[in-house]
Enzyme design. Structure first.
Site, PDB file in Angstrom:
ATOM      1  N   HIS A 132      23.834  41.406  49.767  1.00 47.74           N
ATOM      2  CA  HIS A 132      24.219  40.332  50.681  1.00 47.74           C
ATOM      3  C   HIS A 132      23.320  39.107  50.523  1.00 47.74           C
ATOM      4  O   HIS A 132      23.734  37.972  50.780  1.00 47.74           O
ATOM      5  CB  HIS A 132      24.172  40.850  52.125  1.00 47.74           C
ATOM      6  CG  HIS A 132      24.874  39.986  53.117  1.00 47.74           C
ATOM      7  ND1 HIS A 132      25.370  38.731  52.822  1.00 47.74           N
ATOM      8  CD2 HIS A 132      25.163  40.189  54.436  1.00 47.74           C
ATOM      9  CE1 HIS A 132      25.934  38.203  53.897  1.00 47.74           C
ATOM     10  NE2 HIS A 132      25.821  39.071  54.886  1.00 47.74           N
ATOM     11  N   ASP A 180      43.894  42.404  40.901  1.00 55.33           N
ATOM     12  CA  ASP A 180      44.726  43.224  40.019  1.00 55.33           C
ATOM     13  C   ASP A 180      44.087  43.301  38.638  1.00 55.33           C
ATOM     14  O   ASP A 180      43.990  42.302  37.926  1.00 55.33           O
ATOM     15  CB  ASP A 180      46.118  42.612  39.934  1.00 55.33           C
ATOM     16  CG  ASP A 180      47.071  43.396  39.048  1.00 55.33           C
ATOM     17  OD1 ASP A 180      46.656  44.427  38.479  1.00 55.33           O
ATOM     18  OD2 ASP A 180      48.235  42.965  38.925  1.00 55.33           O
TER      19      ASP A 180
END
Length: 439
Positions: A150, A391
């Site tokens: 993070h 994808d």
């Protein structure tokens, strides 16, 4: 360890943290898992080996664009990433015991999801920025798990990298199609927009979490009908000042209301058992606040839509004292809207100019939370991020999820696969979750 396919140039070897990056701490990973359609005909080891090799190749190529992810955070001084091409950790795994992809999606075991991640550690491991795991099911399904430091970037940054890697893999790194270099050119400039702050070299976000404590996570599904009902309840409530609540505002107000009511009720029960408690202290303990992370990219003037890093600010509501008026959902939704709307171009410009003042005020606001005198709910929405468009050439994911996070009263929103609902991942101390009845 997968390294960039070409070395990072010397003039890019050090990436300075912005003050927004400096604020993030302690070092911990943010996790995401993508589950892809089962294809029994392509489930043999040779096919899996081919897919794994292709993923490694495309990862190596895309890391030349996202070169800081292959570096290491300089732990001393809270100031920079050493873009030394150390590499990204890549793990291959096989799902055993006959577990099917459908088992994970239809009835997910939240603790079991951690097995699809490349590390079981919440805090930074071997100073690695990014770890990945690809898990193959016997049925042909695939899970891709990310553990993303993070300190280096927010959810928008994660999404940009995942999309670019998936496109590179899908198009075999044909950059005329995936346009990686054009899309992400010069996006590692957050420090030029939000200059580092000197006192943050030795100070970062104070943690409200003790990792020795027991945390639990509840996954709450708010479908389209539930969200519509919540929004209608907010709009139709007597005295409501909010006539167009968003689904995130409605979901946040709904969860925050339950937290306030149930926490206050628990405290009143405790007070009855301790009749000598100072009543002044009772009033303080019945104070609550909420905060939302707000993406600053599109709110800046001019917008900086592709900038990489922790480009968000924290919208904190006014303090709510428990009573019959302030706990109403329509009032809480209004307070959330008011706080988020405050973060506009002028507000962001002030943070850019007076970063030290912004963070000093923020630390002061968190002080009563750290002392246990103010109940805080923190919300982070990933609903607009295009995770369901990632994808790799196997089709779009069937399900995208995070995993339990040991951070007190943190709620993460992710869109449901249909796109019109919300999955709320609510993380709390075990004892607190027992009294919060959110259904």
């Amino acid at each position: 360890m997968i390294k960039p396919s070409s070395p990072t140039p010397d003039h890019l070897r050090e990436l300075k943290f912005s003050c927004l990056d400096q604020f993030i701490g302690p070092f911990h990973y943010t996790n995401l898992i993508f589950f892809y359609q089962a294809d029994a005909a392509a489930a043999d080891d040779d096919e899996n080996g081919y897919k794994s090799q292709a993923l490694k190749q495309s990862l190596s190529e895309i890391l030349t664009v996202f070169y800081p992810l292959a570096g290491q955070v300089v732990l001393e001084g809270n100031s920079s990433i050493n873009c030394n091409d150390n590499g990204v950790a890549f793990v291959e795994a096989k799902v055993l015991d006959g577990r099917q992809l459908s088992d994970m999606i239809e009835e997910p075991n939240l603790e079991e999801l951690k097995h699809f991640l490349p590390t079981q550690h919440f805090v930074v491991e071997d100073n690695i920025v990014l770890l990945l795991q690809v898990s193959f099911f016997d049925c042909g399904g695939i899970a891709v798990g990310f553990s993303f430091l993070h300190k280096v970037g927010d959810g928008k940054s994660m999404g940009e990298f995942m999309t670019a890697w998936a496109n590179a893999n899908k198009y075999k790194c044909n950059k005329c199609k995936c346009r990686c270099d054009d899309q992400f050119m010069n996006n590692f400039n957050l420090a030029s927009l939000f200059p580092p702050v000197e006192f943050l070299r030795t100070t970062s976000l104070p943690s409200t979490t003790n990792l020795s404590e027991k945390f639990v996570t509840k996954r709450l599904i708010l479908d389209r009908k539930k969200l519509t009902d919540l929004k209608e309840a907010i709009v139709s409530a007597p005295g409501s000042q909010l006539k167009d609540p968003t689904r995130v505002e409605a979901a946040s107000a709904f969860i925050w209301k339950h937290y306030i009511i149930d926490s206050a009720a628990q405290k009143r029960r405790q007070i009855k058992l301790q009749p000598n408690v100072d009543q002044v202290e009772v009033v303080v303990e019945n104070a609550f606040m909420a905060q939302h992370t707000v993406d600053a990219r599109t709110r800046m003037n001019p917008p900086e839509t592709n900038v990489f890093g922790n480009c968000f600010l924290i919208a904190a509501t006014e303090i709510v004292n428990y009573n019959d008026q302030q706990q109403e959902m329509h009032h809480l939704a209004y307070l959330l809207r008011k706080a988020i709307k405050k973060i506009d171009g002028d507000y962001i410009k002030q943070v850019q100019i007076e970063g030290e003042r912004y963070f000093t005020n923020l630390f002061q606001r968190l002080d009563p939370v750290l002392k246990g005198k103010l109940g805080l709910c923190s919300f982070s929405s990933w609903c607009r991020l295009p995770f369901y468009e990632v994808d790799y050439g196997w089709g779009k994911p069937l399900w995208v999820c995070t995993t339990p996070i040991p951070l007190k009263n943190l709620v993460v929103f992710i869109s449901t696969p249909s796109g019109d609902g919300i999955e709320a991942w609510i993380n709390m101390l075990e004892d607190d979750m027992k009294i919060i009845r959110i259904e």
